[in-house]
Design an enzyme around this catalytic site. Structure first.
Site, PDB file in Angstrom:
ATOM      1  N   CYS A 133      51.463  12.979  66.964  1.00  0.00           N
ATOM      2  CA  CYS A 133      52.542  12.903  65.363  1.00  0.00           C
ATOM      3  C   CYS A 133      52.876  11.747  65.701  1.00  0.00           C
ATOM      4  O   CYS A 133      52.614  10.661  64.123  1.00  0.00           O
ATOM      5  CB  CYS A 133      53.467  13.913  65.748  1.00  0.00           C
ATOM      6  N   HIS A 250      59.577  10.062  62.813  1.00  0.00           N
ATOM      7  CA  HIS A 250      59.084   9.296  63.625  1.00  0.00           C
ATOM      8  C   HIS A 250      59.641   7.793  63.368  1.00  0.00           C
ATOM      9  O   HIS A 250      59.150   7.516  61.993  1.00  0.00           O
ATOM     10  CB  HIS A 250      58.142   9.526  64.804  1.00  0.00           C
TER      11      HIS A 250
HETATM   12  N1  LIG Z   1      56.954  19.223  65.961  1.00  0.00           N
HETATM   13  C1  LIG Z   1      56.332  18.419  65.776  1.00  0.00           C
HETATM   14  O1  LIG Z   1      57.003  17.426  65.620  1.00  0.00           O
HETATM   15  C2  LIG Z   1      54.448  18.200  66.307  1.00  0.00           C
HETATM   16  C3  LIG Z   1      53.988  17.752  65.924  1.00  0.00           C
HETATM   17  C4  LIG Z   1      52.894  16.907  65.975  1.00  0.00           C
HETATM   18  C5  LIG Z   1      52.358  18.398  66.562  1.00  0.00           C
HETATM   19  N2  LIG Z   1      53.267  19.314  67.500  1.00  0.00           N
HETATM   20  C6  LIG Z   1      52.634  20.294  68.130  1.00  0.00           C
HETATM   21  O2  LIG Z   1      52.878  21.659  67.180  1.00  0.00           O
HETATM   22  C7  LIG Z   1      52.818  23.107  67.864  1.00  0.00           C
HETATM   23  C8  LIG Z   1      54.292  23.125  67.709  1.00  0.00           C
HETATM   24  O3  LIG Z   1      55.420  22.487  67.967  1.00  0.00           O
HETATM   25  P1  LIG Z   1      57.014  22.809  66.416  1.00  0.00           P
HETATM   26  O4  LIG Z   1      57.727  21.564  67.087  1.00  0.00           O
HETATM   27  O5  LIG Z   1      55.749  22.793  65.917  1.00  0.00           O
HETATM   28  O6  LIG Z   1      57.593  23.911  67.781  1.00  0.00           O
HETATM   29  P2  LIG Z   1      58.544  25.204  67.381  1.00  0.00           P
HETATM   30  O7  LIG Z   1      59.208  25.073  66.611  1.00  0.00           O
HETATM   31  O8  LIG Z   1      59.167  25.636  69.718  1.00  0.00           O
HETATM   32  O9  LIG Z   1      57.372  26.319  67.079  1.00  0.00           O
HETATM   33  C9  LIG Z   1      56.390  27.005  68.422  1.00  0.00           C
HETATM   34  C10 LIG Z   1      55.940  28.166  68.108  1.00  0.00           C
HETATM   35  O10 LIG Z   1      55.115  29.158  69.176  1.00  0.00           O
HETATM   36  C11 LIG Z   1      55.071  29.855  69.062  1.00  0.00           C
HETATM   37  N3  LIG Z   1      55.001  30.317  70.169  1.00  0.00           N
HETATM   38  C12 LIG Z   1      55.603  29.944  70.930  1.00  0.00           C
HETATM   39  N4  LIG Z   1      55.046  30.543  72.758  1.00  0.00           N
HETATM   40  C13 LIG Z   1      54.371  31.351  72.408  1.00  0.00           C
HETATM   41  C14 LIG Z   1      53.245  32.500  72.635  1.00  0.00           C
HETATM   42  N5  LIG Z   1      53.415  32.747  74.311  1.00  0.00           N
HETATM   43  N6  LIG Z   1      52.855  32.871  72.061  1.00  0.00           N
HETATM   44  C15 LIG Z   1      52.849  33.469  70.479  1.00  0.00           C
HETATM   45  N7  LIG Z   1      52.856  32.093  70.359  1.00  0.00           N
HETATM   46  C16 LIG Z   1      54.528  31.261  70.992  1.00  0.00           C
HETATM   47  C17 LIG Z   1      56.266  30.421  68.118  1.00  0.00           C
HETATM   48  O11 LIG Z   1      56.767  31.561  67.868  1.00  0.00           O
HETATM   49  P3  LIG Z   1      57.902  32.596  68.489  1.00  0.00           P
HETATM   50  O12 LIG Z   1      58.923  32.148  67.214  1.00  0.00           O
HETATM   51  O13 LIG Z   1      57.479  33.803  68.338  1.00  0.00           O
HETATM   52  O14 LIG Z   1      58.816  32.416  69.657  1.00  0.00           O
HETATM   53  C18 LIG Z   1      56.273  28.847  67.424  1.00  0.00           C
HETATM   54  O15 LIG Z   1      56.109  29.802  66.332  1.00  0.00           O
HETATM   55  C19 LIG Z   1      52.608  22.244  69.344  1.00  0.00           C
HETATM   56  O16 LIG Z   1      51.985  22.068  70.134  1.00  0.00           O
HETATM   57  C20 LIG Z   1      53.371  20.691  69.167  1.00  0.00           C
HETATM   58  O17 LIG Z   1      52.747  20.341  70.647  1.00  0.00           O
HETATM   59  C21 LIG Z   1      54.295  19.094  67.053  1.00  0.00           C
END
Ligand SMILES: NC(=O)c1ccc[n+]([C@@H]2O[C@H](COP(=O)([O-])OP(=O)(O)OC[C@H]3O[C@@H](n4cnc5c(N)ncnc54)[C@H](OP(=O)(O)O)[C@@H]3O)[C@@H](O)[C@H]2O)c1
Length: 350
Positions: A133, A250
């Site tokens: 990001c 950010h």
């Molecule tokens: N947040 C940001 O600003 C951002 C920016 C760029 C990239 N990213 C990337 O995007 C991804 C998600 O980030 P996020 O911020 O959205 O995280 P988040 O809010 O913690 O969401 C995580 C998601 O992954 C699922 N998950 C977790 N463990 C799992 C498993 N074992 N099997 C299947 N699904 C699983 C969760 O499902 P449940 O609800 O069922 O647990 C939830 O839908 C990461 O790779 C992160 O590095 C994030």
């Protein structure tokens, strides 16, 4: 019309993807949400008031590659390492939000406004990576400067919001802040949690583990990813990544050394002429964006905002910028779906 799987649909980035799909960013015949088995059966359409053609939510392991043209993965690197190649090997184009494949030479790392040429041909591995990001907003601000006068080196300090830590990060900041406000004299919280250290009313200058040179995981991404996206393998980038107690968006203080001298007007004009980017000229009041004002308006959440535009009077190759963008939208979901849009235009998904 595409059949799209959003994996990690219940998370912070997944929800943004579904919201953008609901707004019609790409025409979807069917959207299949998936997450962990503990979320299977959740009705996200009713929970979030969505009207897109949403299939029932399944566990990621149950996503059928034959029923999907493209999958957007936003469930973390571990799930990506496990599931992305299963889907890609079965012919699904996978757009991955995690860091799992970004530096693999055969996997394009794409910001559609910067290096759309990386998607000239469909990758044989069927994987495309979405950058980090902080990288996305950085390269979108750097690219017009590179076209204007050539990039020599970059120094960036990030001020990264709690939403970068997903839903758990947002919750920790909200709960910890209200706890501290109701008991200001309470002893400091223990280290740990989503950010490694307590974030409320604090600054944490370490995002991810440090390597043997002292560079954190997030800083390493900020150094390496712009080189690949901008096609400048020798670009010198120095980064300090800091988590700040801000909920969304950010911010980055960016100092750039260019190959040729420029004026502040030329930099303002180049930034102002760049689609998807809002330049705050020095005559503008205020002459800078801020996370809360950017997050307040839906249309602003889709832009990269650049202010405090300065050129050093003693050295007109030295430019300074302040860059703000919504990490969940510009830095993740929007970029991923713009990759899908680009792939659809190339005719890969029909
Ligand atoms: N947040 C940001 O600003 C951002 C920016 C760029 C990239 N990213 C990337 O995007 C991804 C998600 O980030 P996020 O911020 O959205 O995280 P988040 O809010 O913690 O969401 C995580 C998601 O992954 C699922 N998950 C977790 N463990 C799992 C498993 N074992 N099997 C299947 N699904 C699983 C969760 O499902 P449940 O609800 O069922 O647990 C939830 O839908 C990461 O790779 C992160 O590095 C994030």
């Amino acid at each position: 019309m595409l059949r799209i799987a959003v994996i990690g649909a219940t998370g912070a980035v997944g929800r943004e993807c579904l919201t953008l799909l609901d707004g019609g960013i790409v025409p979807a015949a069917r959207v299949a949400p998936a997450a962990s088995a503990r979320s299977a059966g959740r009705d996200l359409a009713s929970e979030w008031g969505l009207s897109l053609p949403l299939a029932p939510l399944t566990a990621v392991e149950d996503v059928d590659p034959d029923a999907v043209d493209v999958a957007v993965l936003c469930a973390g690197a571990e799930v990506s390492r496990r599931e992305a190649e299963r889907l890609a090997a079965a012919g699904v184009l996978v757009v991955d939000n995690s860091s799992a494949f970004r530096m693999r030479p055969d996997v394009p790392l794409v910001v559609p406004q910067v290096n759309p040429g990386a998607l000239a041909d469909r990758p044989a591995c069927n994987l495309v990576s979405n950058p980090n990001c902080s990288t996305i907003q950085l390269v979108r601000a750097l690219h017009p400067l590179h076209e204007l006068a050539g990039l020599e080196s970059v120094v960036v300090a990030t001020y990264q919001a709690a939403s970068g830590g997903g839903l758990r990060g947002l919750e920790e900041l909200a709960q910890g802040s209200s706890r501290l406000l109701s008991a200001p004299g309470a002893p400091p919280e223990e280290a740990g949690g989503r950010f490694g250290q307590p974030l409320p009313f604090n600054l944490v200058p370490e995002i991810g583990l440090q390597d043997e040179t002292g560079l954190s995981h997030e800083e390493r991404k900020l150094v390496r990813e712009p080189r690949k996206i901008l096609g400048l393998p020798g670009l010198r980038v120095a980064a300090t990544a800091v988590r700040v107690p801000v909920f969304h968006c950010h911010s980055e203080a960016v100092h750039v050394r260019l190959r040729r001298p420029v004026t502040a007007e030329a930099v303002e004009d180049a930034l102002a002429a760049t689609p998807g980017l809002r330049a705050y000229r020095r005559s503008h009041s205020p002459s800078y964006p801020m996370p809360r004002s950017v997050f307040a308006r839906s249309e602003d959440r889709a832009l990269v905002h650049v202010g405090r535009i300065r050129v050093e009077p003693e050295d007109p190759t030295a430019v300074a910028l302040w860059v703000v963008a919504d990490n969940l939208r510009v830095g993740a979901a929007l970029n991923a779906l713009q990759i899908v849009e680009l792939a659809a235009k190339q005719g890969w998904l029909s």
